[in-house]
Scaffold this active site. Structure first.
Site, short mmCIF file in Angstrom:
data_model
loop_
_atom_site.label_atom_id
_atom_site.label_comp_id
_atom_site.label_asym_id
_atom_site.label_seq_id
_atom_site.Cartn_x
_atom_site.Cartn_y
_atom_site.Cartn_z
N ARG A 196 -6.65 15.44 19.93
CA ARG A 196 -5.42 16.28 19.52
C ARG A 196 -5.54 17.61 19.60
O ARG A 196 -4.36 18.29 19.79
CB ARG A 196 -4.86 15.33 18.19
CG ARG A 196 -4.59 13.98 18.34
CD ARG A 196 -2.78 13.91 18.27
NE ARG A 196 -2.34 14.42 16.96
CZ ARG A 196 -2.60 13.79 15.80
NH1 ARG A 196 -2.91 12.58 15.56
NH2 ARG A 196 -1.81 14.35 14.60
N ASP A 251 0.86 -1.22 -0.13
CA ASP A 251 0.07 0.15 -0.08
C ASP A 251 0.77 1.25 0.07
O ASP A 251 2.12 0.96 0.34
CB ASP A 251 -0.85 0.09 1.23
CG ASP A 251 -2.12 0.84 0.98
OD1 ASP A 251 -2.33 1.84 0.14
OD2 ASP A 251 -2.83 1.30 2.05
N LYS A 252 0.26 2.32 -0.21
CA LYS A 252 0.90 3.64 -0.25
C LYS A 252 -0.08 4.65 0.66
O LYS A 252 -1.15 4.41 0.60
CB LYS A 252 1.04 4.20 -1.63
CG LYS A 252 1.33 5.75 -1.93
CD LYS A 252 -0.05 6.36 -2.03
CE LYS A 252 -0.19 7.91 -2.35
NZ LYS A 252 -1.29 8.49 -2.41
N HIS A 253 0.53 5.71 1.51
CA HIS A 253 -0.39 6.57 1.94
C HIS A 253 0.48 7.99 1.99
O HIS A 253 1.82 7.99 1.85
CB HIS A 253 -0.09 6.27 3.54
CG HIS A 253 -0.79 7.02 4.49
ND1 HIS A 253 -2.18 7.19 4.60
CD2 HIS A 253 -0.62 8.22 5.27
CE1 HIS A 253 -2.76 8.15 5.47
NE2 HIS A 253 -1.61 8.63 5.69
N SER A 254 -0.28 8.93 1.66
CA SER A 254 0.19 10.35 1.52
C SER A 254 -0.31 11.06 2.80
O SER A 254 -1.33 10.96 3.34
CB SER A 254 -0.37 10.85 0.11
OG SER A 254 -0.14 12.26 -0.06
N THR A 294 -9.07 10.96 -0.61
CA THR A 294 -9.11 9.83 -1.43
C THR A 294 -10.59 9.33 -1.32
O THR A 294 -11.26 9.14 -2.43
CB THR A 294 -8.27 8.96 -1.41
OG1 THR A 294 -7.02 9.63 -1.81
CG2 THR A 294 -8.50 7.77 -2.26
N SER A 341 -0.68 7.31 14.44
CA SER A 341 -1.95 7.41 13.95
C SER A 341 -1.94 6.61 12.60
O SER A 341 -2.69 5.76 12.25
CB SER A 341 -2.33 8.81 13.57
OG SER A 341 -3.73 8.77 13.15
N LYS A 393 -3.27 1.99 11.66
CA LYS A 393 -4.13 1.52 10.55
C LYS A 393 -3.58 0.89 9.78
O LYS A 393 -4.15 -0.18 9.12
CB LYS A 393 -4.87 2.95 10.13
CG LYS A 393 -5.82 3.56 11.14
CD LYS A 393 -6.25 4.97 10.48
CE LYS A 393 -5.18 5.94 10.65
NZ LYS A 393 -5.62 7.36 10.30
N LYS A 394 -2.32 1.08 9.12
CA LYS A 394 -1.49 0.36 8.05
C LYS A 394 -1.20 -0.90 8.54
O LYS A 394 -1.23 -1.96 8.04
CB LYS A 394 -0.36 1.31 7.65
CG LYS A 394 -0.78 2.43 6.94
CD LYS A 394 -1.76 2.28 5.76
CE LYS A 394 -2.14 3.60 4.95
NZ LYS A 394 -3.04 3.28 3.90
#
Length: 377
Positions: free
Chosen positions: A108, A20-23, A60, A123, A127-128
């Site tokens: 936060r 996967d990828k996260h931005s 997204t 955070s 999730k990942k």
């Protein structure tokens, strides 16, 4: 790890790597919509759990919801089936994954820890890690449109995420990429879906968007051992684009999650288009010397295409297209961009905001690379 284990942790039994990828988010960051099917067409499995937009950052999840019928929050059994049969699925975060993160995230802002790098790291990664990945690539934005505006802060976050993820058993590479200008020339949910379709079908591929997408996708193939080097990976990715395999994956994913079966052949038959389209011309002729990318993103929010509070509704049709960036010439025959709005009054107000987001002069600025740095644990 404690946040990961506060809820369900997915386990996959698939014939290929789960990556996967996260931005960290930006303006015109449409990469996920192209990247997931692109990597899937090269043998990877991409269970992409995405977020909603907030402030200048487009989400997204919101982009996928701009597709009529698309279910961005399917039952887990459906999510698993689509990942297994298609190779990729883009959905929103489920309540089952890392529920402790939701509790911490909600406090936060009142504890002055929104910009805490350790809490941001926890955070994202809770999730990942809960998604059962075997490889992760982080896209950490830097510049005036990024959550972390300075190179030093962006790099610190990238190092933190790559180190903690790898230490937790998830091999992770981070790329620091430029957000001193919108990544795509389109910003707004349906408009970015159309942009992604143009990219996948080869109708047009902007160089900066192409470079960031290919760099991230190549890292994903290497992390999943689908390619030995990023050079080899880029060749595989180019073949998947040119053959139409990546576009076919995107269309299959959309149909499998309830969207139109033939979205690619006529996107605007399905996507909602704003009734007013107004080109925005600068007050002087010249070259763009600077773009306030955050301000450009907030134009979309002002039109109703983004949100300032998590509960705000989003209009999928509004936004901006044909956006210019630093170094581009503008004048009476070349607009700063085109506003897509519901009413003439909204378009006029947005036009004023867009003009204020750009500085126009006579000397072009030095062009920044789209990808600044690669960071590993």
């Amino acid at each position: 790890l404690a946040m990961r284990d506060s809820g369900a942790v997915l386990r996959w039994d698939l014939p290929g790597p789960v990556v996967d990828k996260h931005s960290t988010g930006g303006v015109g960051d449409t990469v996920s919509l192209m990247l997931a099917p692109l990597v899937a067409s090269c043998g990877g499995y991409v269970p992409m759990i995405s977020g909603r937009g907030l402030g200048q950052t487009g989400g997204t999840y919101d982009k996928m919801e701009a597709i009529p019928g698309y279910t961005a929050d399917p039952p887990m059994v459906t999510f698993r089936r689509v990942v297994r049969t298609v190779g990729c699925a883009i959905i929103g975060q489920t309540a089952d994954l890392a529920p402790a993160d939701k509790r911490l995230y909600s406090i936060r802002d009142v504890t002055a820890t929104v910009e805490s790098i350790p809490l941001i790291t926890a955070s994202i990664l809770s999730k990942k890690l809960a998604a059962g990945l075997q490889g992760l690539v982080m896209d950490v934005k830097t510049g005036n449109g990024a959550f972390m505006p300075t190179r030093a802060k962006s790099r610190a976050l990238a190092v933190s995420i790559a180190s903690v993820a790898t230490g937790a058993g998830l091999p992770t590479t981070a790329l620091v990429t430029d957000m001193d200008r919108p990544l795509a020339d389109a910003a707004g949910n349906a408009l970015e879906v159309a942009y992604a379709i143009d990219y996948l079908t080869g109708a047009r591929r902007e160089p900066r968007m192409h470079e960031v997408t290919m760099a991230l996708a190549a890292e994903m193939l290497v992390s999943g051992r689908l390619a030995r080097t990023t050079t080899t990976a880029r060749k595989q990715l180019t073949a998947a684009l040119e053959s139409g395999a990546a576009a076919e994956k995107f269309e299959r994913m959309v149909a499998a999650l309830g969207g139109p079966k033939k979205l690619l052949s006529d996107p605007w038959k399905h996507l909602e288009r704003a009734p007013v389209q107004m080109p925005v011309f600068p007050t002087r002729t010249g070259v763009v010397t600077k773009a306030d990318t955050r301000a450009v993103g907030m134009v979309v929010v002002a039109l109703g295409g983004g949100r300032t509070r998590p509960q705000d509704p989003v209009d999928p049709a509004v936004g901006l297209t044909e956006l210019v960036g630093p170094g581009d010439r503008v004048g009476p025959d070349q607009p700063l961009g085109i506003v897509h709005a519901r009413t003439d009054a909204q378009a006029a107000a947005a036009a004023d905001l867009l003009r204020a987001a750009y500085k126009v002069g006579s000397r072009p600025p030095r062009e920044a690379n789209a990808v600044h740095e690669r960071i590993t644990a």
